[in-house]
Design an enzyme around this catalytic site. Structure first.
Site, PDB file in Angstrom:
ATOM      1  N   ASP A 110       0.854  -1.213   0.120  1.00  0.00           N
ATOM      2  CA  ASP A 110       0.166  -0.022  -0.051  1.00  0.00           C
ATOM      3  C   ASP A 110       1.062   1.259  -0.102  1.00  0.00           C
ATOM      4  OD1 ASP A 110      -2.685  -0.971   0.196  1.00  0.00           O
ATOM      5  OD2 ASP A 110      -2.013  -1.866   2.200  1.00  0.00           O
ATOM      6  N   GLY A 139      -4.366  -9.441   5.543  1.00  0.00           N
ATOM      7  CA  GLY A 139      -3.766  -8.436   6.625  1.00  0.00           C
ATOM      8  C   GLY A 139      -4.079  -9.037   7.951  1.00  0.00           C
ATOM      9  N   ASP A 152      -9.905  -6.386  -0.276  1.00  0.00           N
ATOM     10  CA  ASP A 152      -8.989  -5.992   0.442  1.00  0.00           C
ATOM     11  C   ASP A 152      -9.843  -5.315   1.749  1.00  0.00           C
ATOM     12  OD1 ASP A 152      -6.939  -4.780   1.725  1.00  0.00           O
ATOM     13  OD2 ASP A 152      -6.322  -3.440   0.260  1.00  0.00           O
TER      14      ASP A 152
END
Length: 213
Positions: free
Chosen positions: A27, A190, A168
């Site tokens: 990111d 994540g 995401d």
């Protein structure tokens, strides 16, 4: 990669390699499009030198053009800009595809796929944000998983069945399995997926992968 142990990044990459991840999701934030700053082009290019894993470069930026042209883009990469950015999507898409990479177009939670239909002939991956972007560990917005199914249906019915859907934000093992059934094929793991508190990557990645196969 924003969830990784940045003080031991090369060791972290080796663990990801050993456990067979397909992409390293990076990111790149500008502090304006989202209220956070993360990595820049120097980090991305340095990471490239220590691994052969393709990069999934996600540019959460109002003006991604300069960064795109500062990154060493390779054919196996995915490079994603946001549909809500303030620059020409077509110009950036052309540059990315000229480098042989897949062009990704990200949609914030309140942006629907039909709003970006005119760009779809040039898109390889649609990235659906399931959270308000900017910080790791955010909660998934209610109804976002169903958006995956609606997006897959829209793409298929309009002749874009070749476009992959990436998801995401708060993608847990259980949610990944469900969204796989709805049509997603790229999953950003994540803090809810592989960087789970108190668990090692060697423990979390195999379980995560099992749920999306």
């Amino acid at each position: 990669m924003m969830c990784a142990d940045l003080m031991n990044i090369e060791r972290e990459v080796r663990l990801l390699e050993e456990n067979g991840v397909d992409y390293l999701h990076i990111d790149v934030m500008d502090g304006t499009f989202v209220p956070n700053l993360t990595f820049g082009p120097d980090f991305v290019n340095s990471l490239r030198k220590v691994t052969k894993i393709p990069l999934d470069i996600h540019l959460l930026m109002e003006h991604p053009r300069v960064i795109i042209r500062s990154i060493d883009i390779c054919e196996s990469d995915i490079v994603t800009i946001h549909s809500e950015c303030k620059e020409s999507i077509m110009e950036n898409a052309a540059f990315i595809k000229q480098r042989g990479a897949k062009f990704g177009l990200a949609l914030n939670p309140d942006t629907s796929i039909d709003e970006v239909k005119k760009y779809l002939p040039y898109v390889d991956v649609v990235l659906l944000m399931l959270i308000v972007p900017g910080f790791a560990g955010s909660m998934m917005i209610h109804g976002m998983m169903e958006k995956v199914g609606r997006t897959r249906k829209f793409l298929d019915e309009n002749g874009f069945d070749n476009i992959e859907i990436s998801v995401d934000g708060s993608v847990s093992c259980e949610r990944a399995k469900y969204m796989r059934e709805l049509g997603a094929s790229v999953f950003v793991g994540g803090t809810a997926g592989i960087y789970r508190k108190g668990m090692k990557l060697e423990e979390t990645i195999p379980v995560f992968v099992k749920n999306i196969q």
